[in-house]
Design an enzyme around this catalytic site. Sequence first.
Site, PDB file in Angstrom:
ATOM      1  CG  HIS A  13     -76.471 -20.065  52.742  1.00  0.00           C
ATOM      2  ND1 HIS A  13     -75.433 -20.888  52.376  1.00  0.00           N
ATOM      3  CD2 HIS A  13     -75.890 -19.041  53.417  1.00  0.00           C
ATOM      4  CE1 HIS A  13     -74.289 -20.372  52.804  1.00  0.00           C
ATOM      5  NE2 HIS A  13     -74.558 -19.243  53.443  1.00  0.00           N
ATOM      6  NE  ARG A  17     -72.479 -14.454  62.374  1.00  0.00           N
ATOM      7  CZ  ARG A  17     -71.865 -14.783  61.255  1.00  0.00           C
ATOM      8  NH1 ARG A  17     -71.540 -16.041  61.015  1.00  0.00           N
ATOM      9  NH2 ARG A  17     -71.567 -13.864  60.353  1.00  0.00           N
ATOM     10  CG  HIS A 135     -67.797 -20.738  50.740  1.00  0.00           C
ATOM     11  ND1 HIS A 135     -68.310 -19.690  51.475  1.00  0.00           N
ATOM     12  CD2 HIS A 135     -66.809 -20.196  49.974  1.00  0.00           C
ATOM     13  CE1 HIS A 135     -67.656 -18.575  51.171  1.00  0.00           C
ATOM     14  NE2 HIS A 135     -66.733 -18.867  50.259  1.00  0.00           N
ATOM     15  CG  HIS A 173     -72.760 -18.042  49.177  1.00  0.00           C
ATOM     16  ND1 HIS A 173     -71.654 -18.545  48.544  1.00  0.00           N
ATOM     17  CD2 HIS A 173     -72.591 -18.311  50.502  1.00  0.00           C
ATOM     18  CE1 HIS A 173     -70.848 -19.094  49.428  1.00  0.00           C
ATOM     19  NE2 HIS A 173     -71.404 -18.966  50.629  1.00  0.00           N
ATOM     20  CG  ASP A 246     -74.202 -15.928  52.983  1.00  0.00           C
ATOM     21  OD1 ASP A 246     -74.086 -16.590  54.035  1.00  0.00           O
ATOM     22  OD2 ASP A 246     -73.229 -15.453  52.366  1.00  0.00           O
ATOM     23  CG  HIS A 250     -70.101  -9.971  61.203  1.00  0.00           C
ATOM     24  ND1 HIS A 250     -69.361 -10.880  61.923  1.00  0.00           N
ATOM     25  CD2 HIS A 250     -70.190 -10.467  59.944  1.00  0.00           C
ATOM     26  CE1 HIS A 250     -69.014 -11.889  61.123  1.00  0.00           C
ATOM     27  NE2 HIS A 250     -69.506 -11.664  59.931  1.00  0.00           N
TER      28      HIS A 250
END
EC number: 3.5.2.3
Length: 344
Positions: A13, A17, A135, A173, A246, A250
């Site tokens: 997982h 991007r 999720h 997650h 996960d 950013h």
Amino acid sequence: MTQITLLTPDDWHLHFRDGDMLQETVPATARLFQRAIVMPNLLPPVTDAKLASAYRERILAARPEGSSFEPLMTIFLTNDTSKQDIIDAKAAGVVAAKLYPAGATTNSDAAVKGLDALFPIFETMAEIGMLLLVHGEVTESHIDIFDREALFIERNLSRIVDAFPQLKVVFEHITTKEAAEFVTSASDNVAATITPQHLLLNRNDLLVGGVRPHNFCLPVLKRNIHQEALRAAVATGSSKFFLGTDSAPHEKHRKESACGCAGCYSAWSALELYAQVFDDLGVIEKLEGFASTHGPDFYGLPRNTGTVTLVKESWTVPSEIILPNGNPIVPFFAGEEVNWKVKS
């Protein structure tokens, strides 16, 4: 033990991007992982076979020279997803479809608003052997953010699992005691991924002594009893739990802002941090199952044949990394010492 050799691990997982960010994220993961399940929450989302195949080509183009890293593609379920979309995606090599409740995470506004409408889709997935990745949070605004995972199990996940016993489901997650208990007690067709941050940290690490934006992720860090339940779950060596970072990059200014983005970019340190957790728990010998065998076994894929060796040697995670566009990103555990290192 001061050295351990594992079958080459996979990451079940992560978020790569798109665009020039791939020049950073793909090599970071390909450094140690042979395969990775790639999340489809781009803008616009990856909702069908054509979009998944195009995204896969962009990822492959970003691999380091000589790399054999393999992205495993997923599609994003919406209320417009059709049975034919699932069949076509499977034929194109897509291995799983991702269920996001609308608004649960980055770029999930297009996601599912009425779960029951997807039951015919789940039926098709079960029939053709496509996995469902979940999720697991409810998203109603009045529900406390720390309670959203437990409520999702009660309201939604238990219904899906009961209605489709042949459907393979990965509860992604997981962050709570309730989730660990649910997965443990469910059938062999239900498994879970666990991130390094949810094993290493709890909500004090997010909020005590100031807000720590680089520890902010979704699902949010929970209280210590939940962290301990996750640690206990991986310490059992159960094949129901496996590695999913996960890893979610950013740029620094998007994290350090008045409304910061959720996600921990852990690709550069994840395997080493998992080793630290398993060592702290006194079960370093169980790391290989978690990192290298439980995932492919659950997905019905062959185990990797190469190996990675870790040695007990301290190093410090960089304070920041410069992206191809010149902007900095702060990796997870930036500036912190890690006790295990990949042997070069």
